[in-house]
Write an enzyme that holds these catalytic residues in place. Structure first.
Site, PDB file in Angstrom:
ATOM      1  N   ASP A  89     113.428  31.243  14.232  1.00 48.77           N
ATOM      2  CA  ASP A  89     113.478  29.826  13.864  1.00 48.77           C
ATOM      3  C   ASP A  89     114.845  29.412  13.348  1.00 48.77           C
ATOM      4  OD1 ASP A  89     113.293  31.315  11.524  1.00 48.77           O
ATOM      5  OD2 ASP A  89     111.302  30.622  11.006  1.00 48.77           O
ATOM      6  N   ASN A 134     101.988  30.995   2.321  1.00 50.15           N
ATOM      7  CA  ASN A 134     100.848  30.234   2.853  1.00 50.15           C
ATOM      8  C   ASN A 134     100.370  30.779   4.204  1.00 50.15           C
ATOM      9  OD1 ASN A 134     102.817  29.414   4.604  1.00 50.15           O
ATOM     10  ND2 ASN A 134     102.792  27.251   4.044  1.00 50.15           N
ATOM     11  N   HIS A 184     102.315  31.477   6.837  1.00 54.14           N
ATOM     12  CA  HIS A 184     103.062  31.096   8.049  1.00 54.14           C
ATOM     13  C   HIS A 184     103.865  32.271   8.593  1.00 54.14           C
ATOM     14  CE1 HIS A 184     106.718  29.586   5.496  1.00 54.14           C
ATOM     15  NE2 HIS A 184     107.113  30.652   6.136  1.00 54.14           N
ATOM     16  N   GLU A 187     103.492  26.555  10.353  1.00 56.88           N
ATOM     17  CA  GLU A 187     102.781  26.259   9.120  1.00 56.88           C
ATOM     18  C   GLU A 187     101.265  26.236   9.354  1.00 56.88           C
ATOM     19  OE1 GLU A 187     104.356  26.503   6.554  1.00 56.88           O
ATOM     20  OE2 GLU A 187     105.986  25.096   6.248  1.00 56.88           O
TER      21      GLU A 187
HETATM   22  C1  GLP Z   1     110.838  31.389   5.928  1.00 58.12           C
HETATM   23  C2  GLP Z   1     110.991  31.945   7.338  1.00 58.12           C
HETATM   24  C3  GLP Z   1     109.940  32.976   7.655  1.00 58.12           C
HETATM   25  C4  GLP Z   1     109.831  33.976   6.529  1.00 58.12           C
HETATM   26  C5  GLP Z   1     109.407  33.269   5.276  1.00 58.12           C
HETATM   27  C6  GLP Z   1     109.216  34.185   4.079  1.00 58.12           C
HETATM   28  O1  GLP Z   1     109.981  30.322   5.829  1.00 58.12           O
HETATM   29  N1  GLP Z   1     110.945  30.923   8.310  1.00 58.12           N
HETATM   30  O2  GLP Z   1     110.265  33.616   8.872  1.00 58.12           O
HETATM   31  O3  GLP Z   1     108.903  34.977   6.853  1.00 58.12           O
HETATM   32  O4  GLP Z   1     110.429  32.326   4.956  1.00 58.12           O
HETATM   33  O5  GLP Z   1     110.432  34.406   3.451  1.00 58.12           O
HETATM   34  P1  GLP Z   1     110.706  35.512   2.358  1.00 58.12           P
HETATM   35  O6  GLP Z   1     110.826  36.793   3.083  1.00 58.12           O
HETATM   36  O7  GLP Z   1     111.998  35.074   1.745  1.00 58.12           O
HETATM   37  O8  GLP Z   1     109.571  35.467   1.410  1.00 58.12           O
END
Ligand code: GLP
Length: 265
Positions: free
Chosen positions: A67, A136, A138, A143
């Site tokens: 993304d 959440n 995702h 989402e």
């Molecule tokens: C973002 C990314 C996800 C990632 C998520 C969790 O929203 N788009 O790909 O898995 O954050 O991030 P973290 O690893 O910092 O908790």
């Protein structure tokens, strides 16, 4: 789903890095799906270390990130292109032209999805996708309530995700609320998936993903339908799972089979 529960987040990163390096050694022209966020950073550090000390080469590897924010320049320090360059690509021997991030700054953002899907297809699909998970549930920026059949497209972020990610932006800085993300169906086409989760904040999302119903409210639960997904968890992230004894039993048995007959993956 294969559930691997390890003591520490460092062990999670190491296991993830081992899986990536085994694949790249076996298949030097692998196509990797990459993730951003804080969770995979330690894995990337290990890939860099294995490249520098163990001679693991990424020179024929192609990558596709999950993304990107809409409206951030690739040079912006919070863009995922910048994140990947700084945290991985600049430290290994990957060819910059083989690294792909969904385009978040096209004049027509709606063109980003189909264009990215084409590129993935032309590369022959993703061999191994690395995922983190949002609190959440995702994956990528899919989402809750995202279609489980979705393809790469623009998504509006939830307030929860915007708040969770606000720590990366300065107080008065513009924080995007739109992103281009691979869809759930895009992710599900990867031949193999590893999802890394560490820390208590992920425990609920992990439990819903593994032991809850498959439903769009927890997008990661779609992985229950994927034939080759490993959840690599530390004890905190696994703390709300109900069947941990069984998952450990399965892994022991699997280790014995792999020792005798080799790993078919
Ligand atoms: C973002 C990314 C996800 C990632 C998520 C969790 O929203 N788009 O790909 O898995 O954050 O991030 P973290 O690893 O910092 O908790």
């Amino acid at each position: 789903m294969e559930i691997i529960i390890l003591e520490t987040s460092a062990q999670v990163a190491e296991r993830g890095a081992q899986i990536v390096c085994e694949l790249v050694r076996k298949q030097p022209d692998s196509v990797l799906g990459l993730a951003t966020g804080s969770t995979p950073m330690a894995l990337y550090e290990r890939l860099i270390e294995k490249h520098k000390t163990n001679g693991v080469s990424f020179s024929s590897v192609t990558t596709f990130n999950l993304d990107e924010y809409v409206g951030l320049d690739p040079q912006h320090p919070q863009s995922y292109r910048y994140f990947m360059n700084k945290n991985l690509f600049e430290h290994i021997d990957i060819k910059p032209q083989n690294t792909h991030i969904p385009p978040g700054n096209l004049d027509n953002p709606l063109a980003a999805g189909p264009q990215y899907e084409d590129q993935i297809r032309q590369a022959g699909g993703i061999d191994l996708q690395i995922l983190g998970i949002g609190a959440n549930g995702h994956i990528g920026f899919n989402e809750p309530t995202s279609s489980l059949g979705s393809r790469t497209r623009i998504k509006t972020l939830t307030k929860k995700t915007i708040d969770d990610n606000s720590r990366f932006f300065a107080q008065d800085e513009f924080q995007p609320y739109l992103a281009v993300t691979m869809g759930i169906a895009t992710i599900m086409e990867s031949k193999r998936i590893i999802l890394l989760a560490t820390g208590w904040k992920k425990a609920e999302a992990v439990a819903e993903t593994v032991e809850g119903p498959v439903c769009a409210l927890c997008p990661a639960s779609a992985l229950q339908w994927h034939p080759c997904t490993s959840m690599i968890l530390d004890t905190a992230a696994a703390s709300l799972l109900k069947h941990t004894a069984y998952y450990k039993f399965v892994l022991n048995e699997q280790d014995r089979l792999v020792e005798r007959f080799g790993d078919p993956r």
